[in-house]
Design an enzyme around this catalytic site. Structure first.
Site, PDB file in Angstrom:
ATOM      1  N   THR A  27     -50.360   0.637 -35.129  1.00 65.27           N
ATOM      2  CA  THR A  27     -50.569   0.874 -36.471  1.00 65.27           C
ATOM      3  C   THR A  27     -51.932   0.955 -36.941  1.00 65.27           C
ATOM      4  OG1 THR A  27     -50.232  -1.664 -36.799  1.00 65.27           O
ATOM      5  CG2 THR A  27     -48.338  -0.220 -37.056  1.00 65.27           C
ATOM      6  N   GLN A 100     -43.823   0.288 -25.068  1.00 66.29           N
ATOM      7  CA  GLN A 100     -42.707   0.689 -25.763  1.00 66.29           C
ATOM      8  C   GLN A 100     -43.036   1.987 -26.372  1.00 66.29           C
ATOM      9  OE1 GLN A 100     -41.693  -3.269 -27.341  1.00 66.29           O
ATOM     10  NE2 GLN A 100     -39.798  -2.026 -27.510  1.00 66.29           N
ATOM     11  N   HIS A 118     -40.396   3.798 -22.299  1.00 64.36           N
ATOM     12  CA  HIS A 118     -39.499   4.602 -23.215  1.00 64.36           C
ATOM     13  C   HIS A 118     -39.867   6.214 -23.057  1.00 64.36           C
ATOM     14  CE1 HIS A 118     -38.559   1.401 -26.406  1.00 64.36           C
ATOM     15  NE2 HIS A 118     -37.721   1.168 -25.056  1.00 64.36           N
ATOM     16  N   CYS A 129     -32.962  24.237 -16.525  1.00 64.66           N
ATOM     17  CA  CYS A 129     -33.872  24.903 -15.496  1.00 64.66           C
ATOM     18  C   CYS A 129     -34.619  23.898 -14.878  1.00 64.66           C
ATOM     19  CB  CYS A 129     -34.704  26.032 -15.900  1.00 64.66           C
ATOM     20  SG  CYS A 129     -33.581  27.482 -16.941  1.00 64.66           S
ATOM     21  N   CYS A 151     -38.172  27.324 -23.059  1.00 61.48           N
ATOM     22  CA  CYS A 151     -38.191  27.336 -21.618  1.00 61.48           C
ATOM     23  C   CYS A 151     -38.627  29.082 -21.235  1.00 61.48           C
ATOM     24  CB  CYS A 151     -36.884  27.194 -20.855  1.00 61.48           C
ATOM     25  SG  CYS A 151     -36.835  27.537 -19.240  1.00 61.48           S
ATOM     26  N   SER A 193     -41.760  -6.866 -32.008  1.00 63.18           N
ATOM     27  CA  SER A 193     -40.453  -7.987 -32.437  1.00 63.18           C
ATOM     28  C   SER A 193     -39.601  -8.450 -31.589  1.00 63.18           C
ATOM     29  CB  SER A 193     -39.961  -7.553 -33.804  1.00 63.18           C
ATOM     30  OG  SER A 193     -39.375  -6.226 -33.706  1.00 63.18           O
ATOM     31  N   ASN A 217     -48.216 -11.059 -33.074  1.00 63.56           N
ATOM     32  CA  ASN A 217     -47.329 -10.181 -33.756  1.00 63.56           C
ATOM     33  C   ASN A 217     -47.031 -10.541 -35.369  1.00 63.56           C
ATOM     34  OD1 ASN A 217     -45.443  -7.699 -33.763  1.00 63.56           O
ATOM     35  ND2 ASN A 217     -43.708  -9.110 -34.123  1.00 63.56           N
TER      36      ASN A 217
END
Length: 245
Positions: A27, A100, A118, A129, A151, A193, A217
């Protein structure tokens, strides 16, 4: 300032320092988080946009909705947090960084050992393919024109290597993250969090092994009471750390 000095000492004396980062870290670079007060989830149907089932039916929803914040990352600069974490790694303090995030800003900040649990938009591939891969820059250029990367073999719309709902996390990245968390004697938990699993479970591995966690945090987390140190303001904490390095 006393707690910042404690944190700096903890970092310097750690035998295996690991960081876990979430959307709050970015952020500061102007990228909105997902679940915060002004998060992206408040104005978009993330369950559909990042659903593998829906993507296979209609990939245009992902590219239309995600285009504005995933395919303009070149315009975003690494924040003081990204840069300081990169410097901590370069100086030999930080052994691994588990993130993440899918914004590639840790790499921009100088971090090399980044574990993206992630996934990442750095690669786009064909669901049909084998062996068809397109890099981020090429895919982003197509998306910025209002089109979708396809593709070259079958014409199917390519999917980013981001983990969508309904997909398993990258097995190698998850295995690395668990290993590093178990080895950590200190883990910095930054801008998350701790509500999305299995990422949220990584600090537990550190705690079970007798390690310490430091949470920075601006929202409460389930592990606040078990943190060795706790701070609210990522920017100011890392400004002070950068000055001490």
């Amino acid at each position: 300032m006393e707690d910042i000095n404690k944190l700096f000492t903890l970092i310097k004396e750690a035998k295996h320092l690991v960081a876990l980062t979430g959307a709050g870290v970015s952020t500061l670079s102007g990228i909105r988080d997902f679940r915060g007060k002004n998060g992206l989830y408040n104005e978009m149907d993330a369950e559909k946009i990042f659903s593998i089932d829906y993507f296979e039916k209609d990939p245009s929803l992902y590219y239309k909705q995600a285009g504005s914040f995933i395919y303009n990352l070149d315009e975003k600069e690494a924040s003081i947090v990204h840069i300081t974490l990169g410097e901590l790694e370069q100086r030999g303090y930080l052994k691994a960084l588990i993130t993440q995030n899918i914004d590639l800003l840790h790499q921009k900040g100088g971090s090399k050992n980044v574990i993206e649990i992630h996934g990442s938009p750095v690669t786009h591939y064909c669901l049909r393919c084998a062996g068809i891969n397109v890099g981020y820059e090429e895919a982003a250029g197509v998306v910025r024109k209002g089109e979708m990367p396809k593709c070259p073999e079958c014409g199917r719309v390519l999917k980013p290597a981001i983990t969508f709902f309904g997909e398993g996390l990258p097995a190698n990245a998850l295995k690395q993250a668990v290993t590093e968390s178990q080895k950590a004697d200190v883990m910095l938990v930054l801008g998350t969090s701790l509500t999305v699993f299995p990422a949220a479970g990584m600090p537990e591995y550190t705690l079970r092994g007798g390690g310490k966690i430091v949470i920075v945090n601006n929202m409460p987390t389930p592990l606040d009471r078990r943190a060795f140190l706790h701070f609210d303001d990522l920017g100011s904490v890392f400004e002070e750390l950068k000055n001490l390095l």
